[in-house]
Scaffold this motif. Structure first.
Motif, PDB file in Angstrom:
ATOM      1  N   TYR A 314       0.958  -1.202   0.045  1.00 25.55           N
ATOM      2  CA  TYR A 314       0.018   0.187  -0.196  1.00 25.55           C
ATOM      3  C   TYR A 314       1.063   1.384   0.080  1.00 25.55           C
ATOM      4  O   TYR A 314       2.073   0.986   0.317  1.00 25.55           O
ATOM      5  CB  TYR A 314      -1.029  -0.192   1.233  1.00 25.55           C
ATOM      6  CG  TYR A 314      -0.347   0.120   2.559  1.00 25.55           C
ATOM      7  CD1 TYR A 314      -0.349   1.424   3.002  1.00 25.55           C
ATOM      8  CD2 TYR A 314       0.230  -0.877   3.387  1.00 25.55           C
ATOM      9  CE1 TYR A 314       0.209   1.935   4.202  1.00 25.55           C
ATOM     10  CE2 TYR A 314       0.893  -0.458   4.413  1.00 25.55           C
ATOM     11  CZ  TYR A 314       0.973   0.663   5.042  1.00 25.55           C
ATOM     12  OH  TYR A 314       1.313   1.241   6.156  1.00 25.55           O
ATOM     13  N   SER A 315       0.353   2.483  -0.155  1.00 24.64           N
ATOM     14  CA  SER A 315       1.104   3.383  -0.181  1.00 24.64           C
ATOM     15  C   SER A 315       0.711   4.704   0.598  1.00 24.64           C
ATOM     16  O   SER A 315      -0.633   4.695   0.941  1.00 24.64           O
ATOM     17  CB  SER A 315       1.257   4.101  -1.629  1.00 24.64           C
ATOM     18  OG  SER A 315       1.386   3.186  -2.551  1.00 24.64           O
ATOM     19  N   ILE A 316       1.549   5.682   1.042  1.00 23.98           N
ATOM     20  CA  ILE A 316       1.318   6.928   1.694  1.00 23.98           C
ATOM     21  C   ILE A 316       1.703   8.089   1.097  1.00 23.98           C
ATOM     22  O   ILE A 316       2.724   7.773   0.549  1.00 23.98           O
ATOM     23  CB  ILE A 316       1.891   6.901   3.257  1.00 23.98           C
ATOM     24  CG1 ILE A 316       1.454   5.572   4.050  1.00 23.98           C
ATOM     25  CG2 ILE A 316       1.411   8.001   4.094  1.00 23.98           C
ATOM     26  CD1 ILE A 316       2.653   5.368   4.642  1.00 23.98           C
ATOM     27  N   ILE A 317       0.919   8.988   0.580  1.00 25.93           N
ATOM     28  CA  ILE A 317       1.343  10.151  -0.178  1.00 25.93           C
ATOM     29  C   ILE A 317       1.038  11.279   0.520  1.00 25.93           C
ATOM     30  O   ILE A 317       0.000  11.645   1.006  1.00 25.93           O
ATOM     31  CB  ILE A 317       0.023  10.374  -1.457  1.00 25.93           C
ATOM     32  CG1 ILE A 317       0.131   8.906  -2.344  1.00 25.93           C
ATOM     33  CG2 ILE A 317       0.602  11.483  -2.413  1.00 25.93           C
ATOM     34  CD1 ILE A 317      -1.091   8.630  -3.109  1.00 25.93           C
ATOM     35  N   GLU A 318       2.416  11.851   0.972  1.00 28.97           N
ATOM     36  CA  GLU A 318       2.653  13.196   1.588  1.00 28.97           C
ATOM     37  C   GLU A 318       2.658  14.143   0.779  1.00 28.97           C
ATOM     38  O   GLU A 318       3.523  14.702  -0.041  1.00 28.97           O
ATOM     39  CB  GLU A 318       3.718  12.913   2.523  1.00 28.97           C
ATOM     40  CG  GLU A 318       3.623  12.427   3.805  1.00 28.97           C
ATOM     41  CD  GLU A 318       4.971  12.289   4.470  1.00 28.97           C
ATOM     42  OE1 GLU A 318       5.001  12.588   5.623  1.00 28.97           O
ATOM     43  OE2 GLU A 318       5.894  12.079   4.008  1.00 28.97           O
ATOM     44  N   ILE A 319       1.264  14.973   0.566  1.00 26.43           N
ATOM     45  CA  ILE A 319       1.469  16.169  -0.306  1.00 26.43           C
ATOM     46  C   ILE A 319       1.899  17.471   0.242  1.00 26.43           C
ATOM     47  O   ILE A 319       1.467  17.872   1.516  1.00 26.43           O
ATOM     48  CB  ILE A 319      -0.189  16.391  -0.866  1.00 26.43           C
ATOM     49  CG1 ILE A 319      -0.611  15.185  -1.511  1.00 26.43           C
ATOM     50  CG2 ILE A 319      -0.249  17.560  -1.715  1.00 26.43           C
ATOM     51  CD1 ILE A 319      -2.177  15.298  -1.985  1.00 26.43           C
ATOM     52  N   ASN A 320       2.782  18.179  -0.210  1.00 22.94           N
ATOM     53  CA  ASN A 320       3.354  19.323   0.376  1.00 22.94           C
ATOM     54  C   ASN A 320       2.530  20.411   0.411  1.00 22.94           C
ATOM     55  O   ASN A 320       1.585  20.279  -0.507  1.00 22.94           O
ATOM     56  CB  ASN A 320       4.658  19.616  -0.541  1.00 22.94           C
ATOM     57  CG  ASN A 320       5.887  18.620  -0.302  1.00 22.94           C
ATOM     58  OD1 ASN A 320       6.040  18.150   0.847  1.00 22.94           O
ATOM     59  ND2 ASN A 320       6.373  18.069  -1.304  1.00 22.94           N
TER      60      ASN A 320
END
Length: 489
Positions: A314-320
């Motif tokens: 699975y993924s984690i997306i940290e959007i700046n």
């Protein structure tokens, strides 16, 4: 930052090798690990589930409807518990789309009838390849079928939509989420991010496996998001991947994604291929425009369904905070079915990759100032609310933007709060009054909240700074003294 947990291909079923409890435990344990590591990852603010919620039911399986319902019950139980653990039970921050496994194959097949050889179209291949064709070819039996009951065929996702409706029942804070919609719309990050959750299973059934989103659905979604926004970042979510081997047909045409780019979408999220992938797609209009395409691996697919060399992921997306870049972290199964940082060849044997995208542009190719557009729209809406005497609603609309407001927008918020007799916001807004008018409002708000001492201190502090005339200062102090006298009585 704003963090999104991206999961896909759950393939839930009551007799799954990995139970809900085991899966939930592994995800929570991993969250506790990555949020406290040497390079901590932000705990998820939202969850995206990009399809294949359940395993589905084969064509000849007995008790198909009951089996499918049991699978969705299992999936809903898992997603409810996951939302409770990761996003405080707020289902408005959970985005769900269907996948090919969510289709009721048995219902789809019931809507078809065999086409006898003598009734076949003259150009069978051409008929099969027409957009929205009603003809289907079975490789297993080398037969052609035709959809004769389009109403029944349209119900092949009914089990999914029943689960969907239950999951979102009486959930507050949803932007535009409706059962059966080809594109549901969500608002995240205080309205800065808009998410379009597309159904990419148009025309997908037991014989046809490709992904598709009709062009008119993308166009209408763009129009809807313009009227419901504006958003600083538009994200699209669907199920199918965008490429595949020559003899496979279970992916989606890249031109569909280019249509999204042309309409301002800058991040795309999908699943289906059971492995993580990060890529960029560009479209040349008045200027080059880029969209980050983020595919995540399968959360629960069995070993036989995983690509060679891939584990469950699975993924984690940290959007700046600039909403123009992100860090994508891929987590994969390690020992004892627990998750940890992946080591991906496509990421240079790392578990994370940085991605960027372009801001949407106007017809002349100039970047659109989405933040200013959002402010302007909010002020226009608040102005209409004030004219309709809906002052409290105007405060609610402008309050999240209070630190960006200036001039007329700030004045509108102050006057709306005063008319609504909403004193706490006025106190906060006038901590550092920028004018005599704001000082007077701040003093009145403190009086109304029963803090006469703070009101006097406010007058004393800002009278010299704002060059408040002596007679006005005297009037304010007299007003405070009169209120103190009333309170003593």
């Amino acid at each position: 930052m704003f963090s999104i947990l991206h999961i896909s291909d759950l393939h839930r079923t009551p007799n799954a090798k990995i139970s809900n409890e085991e899966l939930l435990s592994a995800l929570i344990r991993d969250r506790d690990s990555y949020t406290r590591g040497d390079n901590p990852i932000r705990s998820p603010d939202a969850i995206v589930v990009s399809g294949d919620i359940v395993q589905g039911v084969p064509l000849k399986a007995p008790n198909g409807q009951a089996t499918l319902q049991a699978q969705y019950d299992e999936a809903e139980d898992f997603l409810r518990k996951l939302a409770a653990e990761l996003v405080e039970g707020d289902h408005s921050r959970v985005i769900i789309v269907p996948g090919n496994h969510d289709i009721d194959w048995q219902l789809a097949k019931q809507a078809m009838q065999l086409v006898e050889v003598g009734d076949l179209p003259a150009n069978v291949l051409g008929a099969l390849q027409e957009p929205s064709s009603l003809y289907r070819f079975s490789w297993a039996t080398r037969e052609v079928f035709q959809i004769f009951d389009t109403e029944l065929y349209g119900k092949r996702l009914d089990a999914f939509w029943k689960f969907f409706e239950s999951f979102y029942f009486e959930v507050a804070g949803l932007l535009r989420v409706k059962t059966g919609s080809d594109a549901n719309l969500y608002s995240l990050h205080g309205g800065r991010i808009g998410v379009a959750a597309f159904n990419s299973c148009h025309g997908n059934d037991c014989f046809t496996f490709h992904g598709s989103i009709p062009a008119k659905v993308i166009s209408q979604t763009h129009l809807d998001m313009r009227s419901l926004g504006p958003f600083e970042l538009s994200i699209a979510v669907w199920h199918h991947n965008l490429e595949g081997p020559p003899y496979r047909t279970d992916y989606m045409d890249i031109e569909i994604v280019r249509a999204m780019i042309a309409r301002g979408f800058r991040v795309g999220m999908y699943g289906h291929q059971h492995r993580a992938q990060v890529s960029a797609q560009s479209l040349r209009l008045a200027a080059s425009e880029t969209m980050a395409i983020l595919g995540t691996g399968a959360l629960c697919a069995g070993g036989a369904d995983l690509p060679s060399g891939s584990n469950r992921q699975y993924s984690i997306i940290e959007i700046n905070d600039d909403l123009c870049s992100a860090l994508v972290h891929v987590r994969e199964v390690m020992a004892s079915d627990m998750f940890g940082p992946a080591s991906l060849p496509s990421f240079g044997r790392r578990s994370s990759m940085e991605v960027t995208w372009d801001r949407p542009t106007n017809s002349l190719g100039a970047p659109i100032d989405t933040e200013q557009r959002a402010l302007t729209t909010a002020v226009e809406v608040a102005e209409r609310l004030v004219k309709a005497s809906c002052h409290a609603d105007a405060v609610t609309k402008l309050w999240p933007l209070r630190n960006q407001l200036s001039g007329y927008g700030r004045k509108l918020l102050l006057s709306a709060a005063e008319a609504a007799r909403d004193w706490p916001p006025l106190v906060e807004l006038t901590l550092e009054p920028g004018s005599i008018e704001e000082l007077v409002l701040g003093v009145e708000a403190r009086i109304r909240m029963g803090d006469c001492a703070a009101a006097k201190a406010h007058v004393a502090q800002y009278t010299p700074r704002l060059q408040l005339p002596a007679h006005q200062a005297s009037e304010l102090l007299a007003r405070i003294a009169a209120e103190e006298g009333l309170r003593k009585k």
